[in-house]
Design a protein around this motif. Sequence first.
Motif, PDB file in Angstrom:
ATOM      1  N   GLN A   1       0.823  -1.221   0.000  1.00 25.65           N
ATOM      2  CA  GLN A   1       0.000   0.000   0.000  1.00 25.65           C
ATOM      3  C   GLN A   1       0.855   1.267   0.000  1.00 25.65           C
ATOM      4  OE1 GLN A   1      -3.297  -0.549  -0.289  1.00 25.65           O
ATOM      5  NE2 GLN A   1      -2.749  -2.725  -0.198  1.00 25.65           N
ATOM      6  N   GLY A   2       2.177   1.121   0.078  1.00 22.08           N
ATOM      7  CA  GLY A   2       3.063   2.289   0.080  1.00 22.08           C
ATOM      8  C   GLY A   2       3.629   2.609   1.458  1.00 22.08           C
ATOM      9  N   ILE A   3       4.570   3.560   1.473  1.00 22.68           N
ATOM     10  CA  ILE A   3       5.313   3.954   2.682  1.00 22.68           C
ATOM     11  C   ILE A   3       4.837   5.333   3.134  1.00 22.68           C
ATOM     12  CG2 ILE A   3       7.614   4.482   3.601  1.00 22.68           C
ATOM     13  CD1 ILE A   3       8.729   2.695   1.274  1.00 22.68           C
ATOM     14  N   ASP A   4       4.492   5.463   4.422  1.00 22.35           N
ATOM     15  CA  ASP A   4       4.155   6.781   4.980  1.00 22.35           C
ATOM     16  C   ASP A   4       5.410   7.559   5.369  1.00 22.35           C
ATOM     17  OD1 ASP A   4       1.126   6.769   5.251  1.00 22.35           O
ATOM     18  OD2 ASP A   4       1.632   4.905   6.301  1.00 22.35           O
ATOM     19  N   ILE A   5       6.353   6.845   6.009  1.00 20.14           N
ATOM     20  CA  ILE A   5       7.563   7.487   6.526  1.00 20.14           C
ATOM     21  C   ILE A   5       8.783   6.676   6.092  1.00 20.14           C
ATOM     22  CG2 ILE A   5       8.905   7.935   8.643  1.00 20.14           C
ATOM     23  CD1 ILE A   5       6.221   8.510  10.061  1.00 20.14           C
ATOM     24  N   TYR A   6       9.743   7.349   5.485  1.00 17.03           N
ATOM     25  CA  TYR A   6      11.037   6.706   5.207  1.00 17.03           C
ATOM     26  C   TYR A   6      12.110   7.445   5.986  1.00 17.03           C
ATOM     27  CZ  TYR A   6      15.354   5.327   2.811  1.00 17.03           C
ATOM     28  OH  TYR A   6      16.634   4.886   2.544  1.00 17.03           O
ATOM     29  N   PHE A   7      12.757   6.747   6.893  1.00 12.49           N
ATOM     30  CA  PHE A   7      13.879   7.306   7.653  1.00 12.49           C
ATOM     31  C   PHE A   7      15.153   6.857   6.946  1.00 12.49           C
ATOM     32  CE2 PHE A   7      16.841   8.277  10.928  1.00 12.49           C
ATOM     33  CZ  PHE A   7      16.246   9.229  11.742  1.00 12.49           C
ATOM     34  N   ASP A   8      15.785   7.791   6.242  1.00 12.28           N
ATOM     35  CA  ASP A   8      16.874   7.461   5.315  1.00 12.28           C
ATOM     36  C   ASP A   8      18.245   7.681   5.938  1.00 12.28           C
ATOM     37  OD1 ASP A   8      18.281   6.828   3.016  1.00 12.28           O
ATOM     38  OD2 ASP A   8      18.107   8.838   2.178  1.00 12.28           O
ATOM     39  N   ASN A   9      19.003   6.595   6.040  1.00 12.57           N
ATOM     40  CA  ASN A   9      20.375   6.662   6.533  1.00 12.57           C
ATOM     41  C   ASN A   9      21.404   6.424   5.436  1.00 12.57           C
ATOM     42  OD1 ASN A   9      20.107   7.018   9.493  1.00 12.57           O
ATOM     43  ND2 ASN A   9      18.991   5.097   9.381  1.00 12.57           N
ATOM     44  N   VAL A  10      20.959   6.089   4.214  1.00 12.87           N
ATOM     45  CA  VAL A  10      21.927   5.652   3.200  1.00 12.87           C
ATOM     46  C   VAL A  10      21.918   6.453   1.908  1.00 12.87           C
ATOM     47  CG1 VAL A  10      21.934   3.300   4.104  1.00 12.87           C
ATOM     48  CG2 VAL A  10      20.402   3.865   2.216  1.00 12.87           C
ATOM     49  N   GLY A  11      20.787   7.051   1.526  1.00 17.50           N
ATOM     50  CA  GLY A  11      20.734   7.798   0.273  1.00 17.50           C
ATOM     51  C   GLY A  11      20.803   6.886  -0.939  1.00 17.50           C
ATOM     52  N   GLY A  12      21.277   7.439  -2.067  1.00 13.47           N
ATOM     53  CA  GLY A  12      21.562   6.651  -3.256  1.00 13.47           C
ATOM     54  C   GLY A  12      20.355   5.918  -3.826  1.00 13.47           C
ATOM     55  N   THR A  13      20.608   4.685  -4.286  1.00 16.23           N
ATOM     56  CA  THR A  13      19.576   3.926  -4.992  1.00 16.23           C
ATOM     57  C   THR A  13      18.413   3.516  -4.081  1.00 16.23           C
ATOM     58  OG1 THR A  13      20.973   1.973  -4.663  1.00 16.23           O
ATOM     59  CG2 THR A  13      21.082   3.037  -6.811  1.00 16.23           C
ATOM     60  N   MET A  14      18.670   3.385  -2.770  1.00 18.73           N
ATOM     61  CA  MET A  14      17.572   3.047  -1.851  1.00 18.73           C
ATOM     62  C   MET A  14      16.612   4.223  -1.714  1.00 18.73           C
ATOM     63  SD  MET A  14      16.388   0.471  -0.171  1.00 18.73           S
ATOM     64  CE  MET A  14      17.649  -0.675   0.428  1.00 18.73           C
ATOM     65  N   LEU A  15      17.134   5.431  -1.631  1.00 16.51           N
ATOM     66  CA  LEU A  15      16.282   6.620  -1.589  1.00 16.51           C
ATOM     67  C   LEU A  15      15.476   6.740  -2.882  1.00 16.51           C
ATOM     68  CD1 LEU A  15      15.251   9.314  -0.489  1.00 16.51           C
ATOM     69  CD2 LEU A  15      17.399  10.366  -1.224  1.00 16.51           C
ATOM     70  N   ASP A  16      16.118   6.476  -4.004  1.00 11.83           N
ATOM     71  CA  ASP A  16      15.440   6.533  -5.296  1.00 11.83           C
ATOM     72  C   ASP A  16      14.251   5.573  -5.346  1.00 11.83           C
ATOM     73  OD1 ASP A  16      15.787   8.298  -7.323  1.00 11.83           O
ATOM     74  OD2 ASP A  16      17.337   7.170  -8.377  1.00 11.83           O
ATOM     75  N   ALA A  17      14.466   4.347  -4.840  1.00 13.39           N
ATOM     76  CA  ALA A  17      13.389   3.354  -4.836  1.00 13.39           C
ATOM     77  C   ALA A  17      12.283   3.745  -3.852  1.00 13.39           C
ATOM     78  CB  ALA A  17      13.950   1.981  -4.472  1.00 13.39           C
ATOM     79  N   ALA A  18      12.674   4.301  -2.705  1.00  6.01           N
ATOM     80  CA  ALA A  18      11.670   4.708  -1.714  1.00  6.01           C
ATOM     81  C   ALA A  18      10.758   5.795  -2.278  1.00  6.01           C
ATOM     82  CB  ALA A  18      12.358   5.192  -0.440  1.00  6.01           C
ATOM     83  N   LEU A  19      11.321   6.732  -3.044  1.00  4.44           N
ATOM     84  CA  LEU A  19      10.517   7.803  -3.640  1.00  4.44           C
ATOM     85  C   LEU A  19       9.378   7.236  -4.490  1.00  4.44           C
ATOM     86  CD1 LEU A  19      13.369  10.278  -4.579  1.00  4.44           C
ATOM     87  CD2 LEU A  19      11.359  10.890  -3.210  1.00  4.44           C
ATOM     88  N   LEU A  20       9.661   6.146  -5.199  1.00  5.45           N
ATOM     89  CA  LEU A  20       8.639   5.511  -6.042  1.00  5.45           C
ATOM     90  C   LEU A  20       7.535   4.859  -5.216  1.00  5.45           C
ATOM     91  CD1 LEU A  20      10.887   3.731  -8.707  1.00  5.45           C
ATOM     92  CD2 LEU A  20       9.494   5.796  -9.046  1.00  5.45           C
TER      93      LEU A  20
ATOM     94  N   HIS B   1       1.440  12.398   0.478  1.00  4.01           N
ATOM     95  CA  HIS B   1       1.748  13.115   1.729  1.00  4.01           C
ATOM     96  C   HIS B   1       2.711  12.331   2.629  1.00  4.01           C
ATOM     97  CE1 HIS B   1      -1.030  16.228   0.622  1.00  4.01           C
ATOM     98  NE2 HIS B   1      -2.066  15.399   0.632  1.00  4.01           N
ATOM     99  N   GLY B   2       3.503  11.442   2.035  1.00  4.65           N
ATOM    100  CA  GLY B   2       4.532  10.750   2.799  1.00  4.65           C
ATOM    101  C   GLY B   2       5.636  11.706   3.247  1.00  4.65           C
ATOM    102  N   ARG B   3       6.401  11.277   4.250  1.00  4.42           N
ATOM    103  CA  ARG B   3       7.509  12.091   4.776  1.00  4.42           C
ATOM    104  C   ARG B   3       8.807  11.299   4.721  1.00  4.42           C
ATOM    105  NH1 ARG B   3       2.949  10.969   6.881  1.00  4.42           N
ATOM    106  NH2 ARG B   3       3.518  10.814   9.066  1.00  4.42           N
ATOM    107  N   ILE B   4       9.861  11.977   4.281  1.00  5.57           N
ATOM    108  CA  ILE B   4      11.183  11.360   4.245  1.00  5.57           C
ATOM    109  C   ILE B   4      12.128  12.210   5.090  1.00  5.57           C
ATOM    110  CG2 ILE B   4      13.140  10.661   2.805  1.00  5.57           C
ATOM    111  CD1 ILE B   4      11.199  10.383   0.449  1.00  5.57           C
ATOM    112  N   ALA B   5      12.719  11.583   6.114  1.00  7.77           N
ATOM    113  CA  ALA B   5      13.729  12.255   6.940  1.00  7.77           C
ATOM    114  C   ALA B   5      15.106  11.843   6.434  1.00  7.77           C
ATOM    115  CB  ALA B   5      13.557  11.863   8.402  1.00  7.77           C
ATOM    116  N   ILE B   6      15.882  12.820   5.968  1.00  5.69           N
ATOM    117  CA  ILE B   6      17.226  12.535   5.458  1.00  5.69           C
ATOM    118  C   ILE B   6      18.208  12.697   6.610  1.00  5.69           C
ATOM    119  CG2 ILE B   6      18.994  13.133   3.779  1.00  5.69           C
ATOM    120  CD1 ILE B   6      16.554  12.055   2.421  1.00  5.69           C
TER     121      ILE B   6
ATOM    122  N   ILE C   1       5.156  14.786  -1.401  1.00  9.67           N
ATOM    123  CA  ILE C   1       6.029  14.241  -0.349  1.00  9.67           C
ATOM    124  C   ILE C   1       6.814  15.377   0.303  1.00  9.67           C
ATOM    125  CG2 ILE C   1       8.033  12.742   0.083  1.00  9.67           C
ATOM    126  CD1 ILE C   1       7.118  11.165  -2.469  1.00  9.67           C
ATOM    127  N   THR C   2       6.976  15.284   1.602  1.00  8.46           N
ATOM    128  CA  THR C   2       7.885  16.182   2.320  1.00  8.46           C
ATOM    129  C   THR C   2       9.195  15.445   2.548  1.00  8.46           C
ATOM    130  OG1 THR C   2       6.036  17.231   3.465  1.00  8.46           O
ATOM    131  CG2 THR C   2       8.232  17.539   4.418  1.00  8.46           C
TER     132      THR C   2
END
Length: 342
Positions: free
Chosen positions: A221-240, A245-250, A276-277
């Motif tokens: 059903q998708g991700i509400d919150i992504y807590f990102d510690n790595v960036g790169g290709t994982m962040l790219d996939a999470a964006l999809l 109105h999801g939130r991503i903490a970098i 997305i924020t």
Amino acid sequence: MGEVRNKQIIFNNFITGVPKETDMGLKEGKIKLEVPQGSGAVLVKNLYLSCDPFMRGRMREYYDSYIPPFVPGSAVEGFGVSKVVASDNTNFKAGDLVSGITGWEEYSLIQRTQQWRKIQQADIPLSYYVGLLGMPGFTAYAGFYEVCSPKKGECVFVSAASGAVGQLVGQLAKLYGCYVVGSAGSKQKVDLLKNKLGFDEAFNYKEESDFDAALKRYFPQGIDIYFDNVGGTMLDAALLNMKIHGRIAICGMVSEQSLSEPKGIHNLYMLITKRITMKGFLQSDYLHIFPKFLEQIVSDYKEGKIVYIEDMNEGLESAPAAFVGLFSGKNVGKQVIHVANE
């Protein structure tokens, strides 16, 4: 007081690429166990030192960060737990246990004590003050509650989930009533996430050829919150895979930190279509809530609601290898160096 031996880990010179053990060297000198009068300084004996990915940024010559570069030929610096040996500062006295930025050495003369803290909780492992109750723990707390703005029942994804920050983010999210999935780099770490840290699910990113497909498997059903510690290709996939109105903490970008030319993110258009924020943050922006953090986490730990995993290396000499190991995921949990006993 006379002179004593002072072993140090020296930063040799500015680097490009992934850190190597040879970027640092062991040096043995002497230090007087006294503080110059009128200096306001504090002399400490270092007990535990913290290995943190942000230190890689201080190995670059150009100044583009929130903290200045290391000085070649001088001791590496990082967070530590120390005991005050001598003091010319009214806030600290000999015998106090303290935490703050210190040198990678047996003894350090500290001039800048503004963010040093006295340690009060004697019944909690001292090393936790560079982990659970230190900068990484507070980063997890401030990032989850202040940046992610969680709601009960939301779906949370944490990358580098068994590391110093990620392991606490996942546990805070579970205590808050969220569904939590973490990624890590080995079967052992995945087992820890599911069996010891209480994550609902976890996967080994090294076994996934398609991160987008992996995230769709765990978050249909998708991700509400992504807590990102790595960036790169994982962040790219999470964006999809973010919900509207999801939130991503970098929090960190360990996959990018050693690259001279970061790969870049391709799916930023999702920020618009899904509203997305995405926010980068530093724990130091939230120091006004540090007392609240300390009270809650100490209480949760003592009640058994939170566990914390450390990877402890013995001896100052082990520090370069332990630090370098962060960038290939050798550590299981928070990487700490035990330098000396009280």
